[in-house]
Design a protein around this motif. Sequence first.
Motif, PDB file in Angstrom:
ATOM      1  N   GLY A  59       0.807  -1.217   0.000  1.00 48.92           N
ATOM      2  CA  GLY A  59       0.000   0.000   0.000  1.00 48.92           C
ATOM      3  C   GLY A  59       0.839   1.266   0.000  1.00 48.92           C
ATOM      4  N   LEU A  60       0.466   2.211   0.867  1.00 46.24           N
ATOM      5  CA  LEU A  60       1.141   3.506   0.922  1.00 46.24           C
ATOM      6  C   LEU A  60       2.609   3.389   1.323  1.00 46.24           C
ATOM      7  CD1 LEU A  60      -1.635   5.775   2.490  1.00 46.24           C
ATOM      8  CD2 LEU A  60      -0.849   5.724   0.120  1.00 46.24           C
ATOM      9  N   GLU A  61       2.918   2.467   2.234  1.00 49.23           N
ATOM     10  CA  GLU A  61       4.320   2.265   2.623  1.00 49.23           C
ATOM     11  C   GLU A  61       5.155   1.817   1.431  1.00 49.23           C
ATOM     12  OE1 GLU A  61       4.421  -0.457   5.998  1.00 49.23           O
ATOM     13  OE2 GLU A  61       5.045   1.232   7.247  1.00 49.23           O
ATOM     14  N   GLU A  67       9.394   5.740  -3.886  1.00 47.00           N
ATOM     15  CA  GLU A  67       9.824   7.136  -4.006  1.00 47.00           C
ATOM     16  C   GLU A  67      11.168   7.355  -3.322  1.00 47.00           C
ATOM     17  OE1 GLU A  67       6.463   9.134  -2.283  1.00 47.00           O
ATOM     18  OE2 GLU A  67       5.224   8.855  -4.096  1.00 47.00           O
ATOM     19  N   THR A  68      11.351   6.740  -2.167  1.00 42.99           N
ATOM     20  CA  THR A  68      12.613   6.875  -1.426  1.00 42.99           C
ATOM     21  C   THR A  68      13.770   6.271  -2.215  1.00 42.99           C
ATOM     22  OG1 THR A  68      11.455   6.857   0.694  1.00 42.99           O
ATOM     23  CG2 THR A  68      13.806   6.279   0.728  1.00 42.99           C
ATOM     24  N   LEU A  69      13.575   5.085  -2.780  1.00 45.76           N
ATOM     25  CA  LEU A  69      14.631   4.452  -3.578  1.00 45.76           C
ATOM     26  C   LEU A  69      14.990   5.307  -4.792  1.00 45.76           C
ATOM     27  CD1 LEU A  69      13.524   0.708  -3.432  1.00 45.76           C
ATOM     28  CD2 LEU A  69      15.619   1.677  -2.459  1.00 45.76           C
ATOM     29  N   ASP A  89      11.937   4.175 -13.565  1.00 41.04           N
ATOM     30  CA  ASP A  89      11.744   2.724 -13.478  1.00 41.04           C
ATOM     31  C   ASP A  89      11.805   2.196 -12.050  1.00 41.04           C
ATOM     32  OD1 ASP A  89      11.376   2.565 -16.191  1.00 41.04           O
ATOM     33  OD2 ASP A  89      13.360   1.715 -16.622  1.00 41.04           O
ATOM     34  N   ILE A  90      12.606   2.833 -11.197  1.00 39.08           N
ATOM     35  CA  ILE A  90      12.754   2.349  -9.818  1.00 39.08           C
ATOM     36  C   ILE A  90      11.412   2.356  -9.095  1.00 39.08           C
ATOM     37  CG2 ILE A  90      13.745   2.900  -7.553  1.00 39.08           C
ATOM     38  CD1 ILE A  90      16.292   3.796  -9.116  1.00 39.08           C
ATOM     39  N   SER A  91      10.723   3.484  -9.081  1.00 44.97           N
ATOM     40  CA  SER A  91       9.438   3.544  -8.376  1.00 44.97           C
ATOM     41  C   SER A  91       8.361   2.756  -9.119  1.00 44.97           C
ATOM     42  CB  SER A  91       9.003   4.987  -8.130  1.00 44.97           C
ATOM     43  OG  SER A  91       8.974   5.711  -9.327  1.00 44.97           O
ATOM     44  N   ASP A  92       8.477   2.678 -10.453  1.00 43.24           N
ATOM     45  CA  ASP A  92       7.520   1.893 -11.239  1.00 43.24           C
ATOM     46  C   ASP A  92       7.618   0.411 -10.886  1.00 43.24           C
ATOM     47  OD1 ASP A  92       5.514   1.691 -13.347  1.00 43.24           O
ATOM     48  OD2 ASP A  92       7.097   0.730 -14.539  1.00 43.24           O
TER      49      ASP A  92
END
Length: 170
Positions: A59-61, A67-69, A89-92
Amino acid sequence: MKTNAEILEDIIKSRRSIFPKDYTAEAIPQDVLDKILESANYAPSHKKTNPWRFRIFQGLEKTELGETLAELYKATTSPETFLEKKYIDISDKVSKANTVLSIVSDFSGKVPEWEEVAATAMAVQNMYLMATANNVGCYWSSPGMIHHMGEYLQLKENEKCLGFFYMGMK
């Protein structure tokens, strides 16, 4: 009827890294996720240190993790080598997984660090096998950003992030 050894052989031979782009949108049933996590606890460890630590991101976590990565990639990559596509691509990749686990090893000081890493890897292999048996795709990723995740994951001084375990239905 297949013997237990034949069933195990089939599972071992069919275990593959399956990437988030190949996961369906179907959620991993909670009882299956529980079995996958429980299977880690049957890995051997010298002096029974059980050094593996997993944090579940959903979920949100999970969105925040992605986003953090991505931001860590941006912050730790020189402008000459930074790739906008990789950043996106990381957040995707994180968003396409149903569940992401952080893989952390707790170094007890009772045994050499390599033994704690090996035990953690065996715990992850157990999870790979249980995921395979339950038609859950998964893979272990160790991006360079793991070296900068200590504060975000609230790691203790004796803990180290070894990567992330991505999971989703195949």
